[in-house]
Scaffold this motif. Structure first.
Motif, PDB file in Angstrom:
ATOM      1  N   SER A 282     110.583  10.705 -22.651  1.00 20.76           N
ATOM      2  CA  SER A 282     111.620   9.677 -22.772  1.00 20.76           C
ATOM      3  C   SER A 282     111.843   8.909 -21.469  1.00 20.76           C
ATOM      4  O   SER A 282     112.286   7.755 -21.495  1.00 20.76           O
ATOM      5  CB  SER A 282     112.928  10.315 -23.227  1.00 20.76           C
ATOM      6  OG  SER A 282     113.435  11.189 -22.230  1.00 20.76           O
ATOM      7  N   THR A 285     109.440   6.123 -21.225  1.00 18.66           N
ATOM      8  CA  THR A 285     109.780   5.247 -22.349  1.00 18.66           C
ATOM      9  C   THR A 285     111.011   4.409 -22.023  1.00 18.66           C
ATOM     10  O   THR A 285     111.078   3.213 -22.345  1.00 18.66           O
ATOM     11  CB  THR A 285     110.035   6.083 -23.620  1.00 18.66           C
ATOM     12  OG1 THR A 285     108.882   6.864 -23.911  1.00 18.66           O
ATOM     13  CG2 THR A 285     110.356   5.190 -24.809  1.00 18.66           C
ATOM     14  N   LEU A 286     111.997   5.034 -21.360  1.00 19.01           N
ATOM     15  CA  LEU A 286     113.212   4.321 -20.977  1.00 19.01           C
ATOM     16  C   LEU A 286     112.909   3.206 -19.984  1.00 19.01           C
ATOM     17  O   LEU A 286     113.394   2.071 -20.121  1.00 19.01           O
ATOM     18  CB  LEU A 286     114.209   5.316 -20.377  1.00 19.01           C
ATOM     19  CG  LEU A 286     115.540   4.740 -19.884  1.00 19.01           C
ATOM     20  CD1 LEU A 286     116.322   4.156 -21.061  1.00 19.01           C
ATOM     21  CD2 LEU A 286     116.366   5.819 -19.182  1.00 19.01           C
ATOM     22  N   ALA A 288     110.041   1.712 -19.494  1.00 15.66           N
ATOM     23  CA  ALA A 288     109.252   0.666 -20.153  1.00 15.66           C
ATOM     24  C   ALA A 288     110.122  -0.196 -21.050  1.00 15.66           C
ATOM     25  O   ALA A 288     109.920  -1.421 -21.152  1.00 15.66           O
ATOM     26  CB  ALA A 288     108.132   1.312 -20.967  1.00 15.66           C
ATOM     27  N   SER A 289     111.132   0.414 -21.693  1.00 15.94           N
ATOM     28  CA  SER A 289     111.996  -0.366 -22.587  1.00 15.94           C
ATOM     29  C   SER A 289     112.867  -1.341 -21.808  1.00 15.94           C
ATOM     30  O   SER A 289     113.165  -2.440 -22.279  1.00 15.94           O
ATOM     31  CB  SER A 289     112.862   0.577 -23.426  1.00 15.94           C
ATOM     32  OG  SER A 289     113.739   1.325 -22.587  1.00 15.94           O
ATOM     33  N   PHE A 290     113.300  -0.927 -20.594  1.00 17.88           N
ATOM     34  CA  PHE A 290     114.089  -1.844 -19.768  1.00 17.88           C
ATOM     35  C   PHE A 290     113.290  -3.113 -19.438  1.00 17.88           C
ATOM     36  O   PHE A 290     113.778  -4.234 -19.569  1.00 17.88           O
ATOM     37  CB  PHE A 290     114.515  -1.161 -18.463  1.00 17.88           C
ATOM     38  CG  PHE A 290     115.645  -0.181 -18.640  1.00 17.88           C
ATOM     39  CD1 PHE A 290     116.469  -0.249 -19.755  1.00 17.88           C
ATOM     40  CD2 PHE A 290     115.885   0.801 -17.690  1.00 17.88           C
ATOM     41  CE1 PHE A 290     117.514   0.647 -19.915  1.00 17.88           C
ATOM     42  CE2 PHE A 290     116.922   1.695 -17.847  1.00 17.88           C
ATOM     43  CZ  PHE A 290     117.741   1.624 -18.963  1.00 17.88           C
ATOM     44  N   GLY A 292     110.881  -4.275 -20.927  1.00 19.84           N
ATOM     45  CA  GLY A 292     110.366  -4.978 -22.100  1.00 19.84           C
ATOM     46  C   GLY A 292     111.398  -5.905 -22.715  1.00 19.84           C
ATOM     47  O   GLY A 292     111.117  -6.567 -23.715  1.00 19.84           O
ATOM     48  N   MET A 293     112.634  -5.943 -22.150  1.00 21.24           N
ATOM     49  CA  MET A 293     113.683  -6.801 -22.699  1.00 21.24           C
ATOM     50  C   MET A 293     113.454  -8.256 -22.295  1.00 21.24           C
ATOM     51  O   MET A 293     112.980  -8.542 -21.190  1.00 21.24           O
ATOM     52  CB  MET A 293     115.059  -6.331 -22.202  1.00 21.24           C
ATOM     53  CG  MET A 293     115.467  -4.965 -22.738  1.00 21.24           C
ATOM     54  SD  MET A 293     117.160  -4.521 -22.329  1.00 21.24           S
ATOM     55  CE  MET A 293     117.055  -4.393 -20.549  1.00 21.24           C
ATOM     56  N   SER A 316     124.879   0.240 -23.808  1.00 19.39           N
ATOM     57  CA  SER A 316     124.074   1.431 -24.122  1.00 19.39           C
ATOM     58  C   SER A 316     124.768   2.704 -23.660  1.00 19.39           C
ATOM     59  O   SER A 316     124.884   3.685 -24.410  1.00 19.39           O
ATOM     60  CB  SER A 316     122.692   1.314 -23.471  1.00 19.39           C
ATOM     61  OG  SER A 316     121.994   0.194 -23.959  1.00 19.39           O
TER      62      SER A 316
END
Length: 333
Positions: A282, A285-286, A288-290, A292-293, A316
């Motif tokens: 995670s 993943t966290l 990468a998600s930041f 990716g916004m 969040s």
């Protein structure tokens, strides 16, 4: 002439010796009739009707001996003045938990008629019953009632041997239950627990049936010292078997609890590993998600105050915190 059927054998007791009688003329000289039920036959009614007529025994009591669910009991037929004891015997004194058997015991009927004739009805293929003459030749049988008690002794001896084998199995399980990684072996305590429930209940029923038999014939036994001693020994035997199997049942319950604890601990360890892996996965993943916004990010190529990024992060964390409080209120965390 008495009808000869392969599954029925007749014996006479003469001068303390039990002898097989073939083609008897009548039942007057007979002492014992042994009916060995054929397991392949669903309902041996013809043989039971013959025995009922010959020895004046209630046909319903005879049929009860073929009912695998019948409980142990003692019954005195006031009309025919016969005594009937139904005991639960063991199918095999060797403990086999791999066999798909719901109940390890089966009914055995023993009748004692008013004219001192003995009738046994069973489906056990045991050496004791097969070689009954050799077994009883070692003892001097003086009266039919002693022969009646010897049959009970044979049943109790096999139950005692089965009880001993149960204790050995419990000791074996206790040694390996914590170290075994074989899932099938971990299921043995649960099978043994089911086995012990039926076995212990049968022993309690046998004890109560024999006690009722003793109470009914108390005056007869007290008048003969040797007879009283024999009956008292049998009572002690079945009582001890029942007491020991009760202890073994408690031990098996402890084994089941121990097995459940081991299973739960193993599941907890698995969940810990899975949770750790999920946490490790995670984190990237966290990150990468930041990034990716579709908003301006600190450290990115966009210029500005990045207010959108901070709003998203705030929302969040707020949602996560509220969810955490909700779970805490429900005692989920």
């Amino acid at each position: 002439m008495v009808q000869e059927i392969q599954m029925i054998k007749y014996y006479e007791l003469r001068d303390g010796v039990l002898t097989l009688v073939k083609n008897p003329q009548d039942v007057s000289g007979l002492t014992w009739c042994d009916v060995h039920l054929d397991k392949s036959r669903a309902s041996p009614n013809d043989e039971l009707k013959l025995v009922s007529t010959m020895f004046k025994i209630n046909i319903h009591d005879l049929k009860d001996t073929t009912d695998l669910t019948e409980r142990p009991r003692y019954n005195y037929d006031m009309l025919l003045e016969n005594q009937f004891m139904l005991l639960r015997g063991i199918m095999s004194d060797q403990l086999d938990l791999s066999a798909e058997v719901e109940n390890p015991t089966i009914p055995i009927g023993i009748f004692y008629t008013i004219d001192e004739k003995i009738v046994t009805v069973h489906s056990i293929d045991s050496p004791e019953f097969t070689n009954i003459i050799e077994t009883l030749d070692k003892r001097k049988i003086t009266k039919p009632i002693f022969l009646f008690l010897e049959f009970i002794q044979i049943i109790f001896n096999r139950l005692d041997k089965a009880s001993y084998n149960i204790s050995l199995k419990i000791n074996e399980i206790q040694k390996h239950i914590g170290s075994s990684r074989d899932a099938r072996k971990r299921g043995i305590p649960f099978k043994l627990n089911s086995y012990m429930i039926f076995f212990n209940a049968a022993m309690m029923g046998n004890y109560n049936a024999f006690q009722a038999f003793m109470d009914k014939n108390k005056s007869t036994f007290e008048a003969d010292a040797a007879l009283y001693e024999k009956v008292d020994d049998l009572k002690i035997d079945i009582k001890q078997i029942y007491q020991f199997t009760s202890i073994y049942r408690d031990q098996v319950n402890n084994l089941v609890e121990q097995a459940n604890n081991i299973i739960n601990n193993n599941l907890n360890n698995i969940f810990k590993v899975v949770g750790s892996i999920s946490l490790l996965v995670s984190i990237p993943t966290l990150i990468a998600s930041f990034y990716g916004m579709n908003v301006g990010l600190p450290g990115g190529i966009e210029d500005g105050k990045f207010i959108s990024f901070y709003i998203i992060i705030g929302i969040s964390f707020t949602v996560s915190f509220v969810t955490w409080l909700f779970f805490r209120k429900l005692d989920w965390l």
